[in-house]
Design a protein around this motif. Structure first.
Motif, mmCIF file in Angstrom:
data_model
loop_
_atom_site.group_PDB
_atom_site.id
_atom_site.type_symbol
_atom_site.label_atom_id
_atom_site.label_comp_id
_atom_site.label_asym_id
_atom_site.label_seq_id
_atom_site.Cartn_x
_atom_site.Cartn_y
_atom_site.Cartn_z
ATOM 1 N N SER A 173 -6.359 7.814 4.866
ATOM 2 C CA SER A 173 -7.199 7.002 4.644
ATOM 3 C C SER A 173 -6.461 5.920 2.765
ATOM 4 N N GLY A 174 -7.815 5.507 3.217
ATOM 5 C CA GLY A 174 -7.025 4.506 1.435
ATOM 6 C C GLY A 174 -6.509 3.366 2.266
ATOM 7 N N GLU A 175 -5.676 2.675 1.749
ATOM 8 C CA GLU A 175 -5.101 1.744 1.913
ATOM 9 C C GLU A 175 -3.732 1.146 1.370
ATOM 10 N N VAL A 176 -3.304 0.243 1.826
ATOM 11 C CA VAL A 176 -1.756 0.195 1.580
ATOM 12 C C VAL A 176 -1.393 -1.168 1.687
ATOM 13 N N ASN A 177 -0.532 -2.010 0.341
ATOM 14 C CA ASN A 177 0.372 -3.004 0.977
ATOM 15 C C ASN A 177 1.787 -2.692 1.781
ATOM 16 N N TYR A 178 2.180 -2.722 3.051
ATOM 17 C CA TYR A 178 3.634 -2.515 3.052
ATOM 18 C C TYR A 178 4.554 -3.586 2.717
ATOM 19 N N MET A 179 6.024 -3.379 2.097
ATOM 20 C CA MET A 179 6.500 -3.946 1.857
ATOM 21 C C MET A 179 7.857 -4.368 3.379
ATOM 22 N N ILE A 180 8.260 -4.531 3.851
ATOM 23 C CA ILE A 180 9.566 -4.874 5.059
ATOM 24 C C ILE A 180 10.139 -6.217 4.745
ATOM 25 N N GLY A 181 11.294 -5.863 3.772
ATOM 26 C CA GLY A 181 12.273 -7.309 3.747
ATOM 27 C C GLY A 181 11.018 -8.090 2.591
ATOM 28 N N ASN A 182 10.791 -9.061 3.362
ATOM 29 C CA ASN A 182 9.934 -10.033 2.625
ATOM 30 C C ASN A 182 8.458 -10.156 2.756
ATOM 31 N N GLU A 183 8.134 -9.720 4.284
ATOM 32 C CA GLU A 183 7.160 -10.504 4.566
ATOM 33 C C GLU A 183 6.446 -8.985 4.155
ATOM 34 N N TYR A 219 2.643 -6.788 5.141
ATOM 35 C CA TYR A 219 1.480 -6.299 6.227
ATOM 36 C C TYR A 219 0.603 -5.553 5.457
ATOM 37 N N HIS A 220 -0.897 -5.846 5.257
ATOM 38 C CA HIS A 220 -2.022 -5.018 5.046
ATOM 39 C C HIS A 220 -2.463 -4.095 5.867
ATOM 40 N N LEU A 221 -2.248 -3.005 5.396
ATOM 41 C CA LEU A 221 -2.412 -1.143 6.178
ATOM 42 C C LEU A 221 -3.666 -0.916 5.807
ATOM 43 N N SER A 222 -5.068 -0.198 6.754
ATOM 44 C CA SER A 222 -6.325 -0.487 6.293
ATOM 45 C C SER A 222 -6.060 1.364 7.017
ATOM 46 N N GLU A 223 -7.497 1.980 6.309
ATOM 47 C CA GLU A 223 -7.297 3.507 7.147
ATOM 48 C C GLU A 223 -7.582 3.359 8.831
ATOM 49 N N GLY A 224 -6.762 4.146 9.627
ATOM 50 C CA GLY A 224 -6.362 3.815 10.884
ATOM 51 C C GLY A 224 -5.493 3.092 11.468
ATOM 52 N N ASP A 225 -5.112 2.354 10.377
ATOM 53 C CA ASP A 225 -3.705 1.660 11.326
ATOM 54 C C ASP A 225 -3.029 2.271 11.275
ATOM 55 N N SER A 233 -4.668 -0.558 -4.428
ATOM 56 C CA SER A 233 -6.328 -0.233 -4.419
ATOM 57 C C SER A 233 -6.178 0.249 -5.822
ATOM 58 N N LYS A 234 -7.751 1.297 -5.693
ATOM 59 C CA LYS A 234 -8.520 2.391 -7.388
ATOM 60 C C LYS A 234 -8.303 3.159 -6.339
ATOM 61 N N LYS A 235 -8.221 4.060 -5.275
ATOM 62 C CA LYS A 235 -7.905 5.336 -4.603
ATOM 63 C C LYS A 235 -6.627 5.759 -4.412
ATOM 64 N N PRO A 236 -6.274 6.806 -3.963
ATOM 65 C CA PRO A 236 -4.680 7.128 -3.687
ATOM 66 C C PRO A 236 -5.449 6.514 -1.973
ATOM 67 N N CYS A 237 -3.794 6.439 -1.611
ATOM 68 C CA CYS A 237 -3.546 6.067 -0.066
ATOM 69 C C CYS A 237 -2.894 7.345 0.771
ATOM 70 N N LYS A 238 -3.289 8.336 1.909
ATOM 71 C CA LYS A 238 -3.115 9.117 2.358
ATOM 72 C C LYS A 238 -2.295 8.411 3.823
ATOM 73 N N MET A 239 -1.133 9.087 4.198
ATOM 74 C CA MET A 239 -0.295 8.937 5.427
ATOM 75 C C MET A 239 0.444 9.830 5.932
ATOM 76 N N LEU A 240 0.225 9.556 7.479
ATOM 77 C CA LEU A 240 0.831 10.219 8.497
ATOM 78 C C LEU A 240 2.597 9.517 8.260
ATOM 79 N N GLU A 271 -0.520 7.059 -5.411
ATOM 80 C CA GLU A 271 -1.637 7.212 -5.885
ATOM 81 C C GLU A 271 -2.334 5.890 -6.465
ATOM 82 N N PRO A 272 -3.104 5.419 -7.102
ATOM 83 C CA PRO A 272 -3.295 4.005 -7.284
ATOM 84 C C PRO A 272 -2.405 3.018 -7.811
#
Length: 189
Positions: free
Chosen positions: A140-150, A152-158, A174-181, A120-121
């Motif tokens: 769908s959506g987008e997410v910032n993925y924090m791994i350690g101190n780095e 990574y911004h991920l968007s739909e299809g990444d 973001s303002k929308k849910p992010c759905k990931m596999l 959820e947002p």
């Protein structure tokens, strides 16, 4: 033990606990383990030793033969999982993170666990460690993925692949849910 069998055992522990209206803490107290350990077992993040498993089953007041009834290692050549069969689960400390497991299989010394995750947002949790390699695909959506101190911004299809033993957390700003596999690759030891 085979990975799918372990996940079935974990699922049964949670089901019996909720059927008996036990809290995590109550089952922990009755079985002589920590609340965190019960949560990790139920969510597939820890494999109980035989004595711990027996203590939990005993605390749930379930006959061993009943607990293990219908668990088998039969190999199906074609597997179909209907949406209605997806197994929702929650990880400790992950409010706003909704998981659905739909496939678990052990092959060639590796257990593969495939889940959908909806975040959820504006949700955040502490970084976690998973004893698996992880593949993430943003549906769908987008997410910032924090791994350690780095981060990574991920968007739909990444997609992203990493060693889950590194501290990590997805952050949805973001303002929308992010759905990931998510595909977890557990090495069986």
């Amino acid at each position: 033990m085979e990975g799918a069998i372990i996940l079935e055992i974990n699922k049964r522990i949670k089901q019996y606990r909720t059927d008996k209206s036990f809290t995590l803490q109550e089952l922990a107290d009755l079985s002589g383990v920590t609340k965190g350990m019960i949560s990790q077992i139920e969510n597939g993040r820890s494999i109980p030793s035989l004595p711990v498993l027996l203590n939990i089953v005993n605390a749930l007041d379930i006959n061993l033969s009943e607990f293990f009834k219908d668990i088998n290692q039969r190999e199906d050549l074609v597997l179909i999982t209907r949406k209605s069969d997806y197994e929702p689960f929650q990880k400790e400390g992950s409010e706003g993170f909704f998981y659905e497991r739909f496939f678990t299989k052990t092959m060639n010394g590796c257990t593969i666990d495939i889940v959908f995750l909806t975040i959820e947002p504006n949700n955040f949790r502490d970084q976690v460690i998973t004893d698996a390699f992880e593949y993430k695909y943003i549906i769908s959506g987008e997410v910032n993925y924090m791994i350690g101190n780095e981060t990574y911004h991920l968007s739909e299809g990444d997609s992203l692949f990493f060693d889950g033993r590194l501290k990590h957390v997805p952050i949805n700003k973001s303002k929308k849910p992010c759905k990931m596999l998510i595909v977890y690759f557990f090495e069986n030891k």
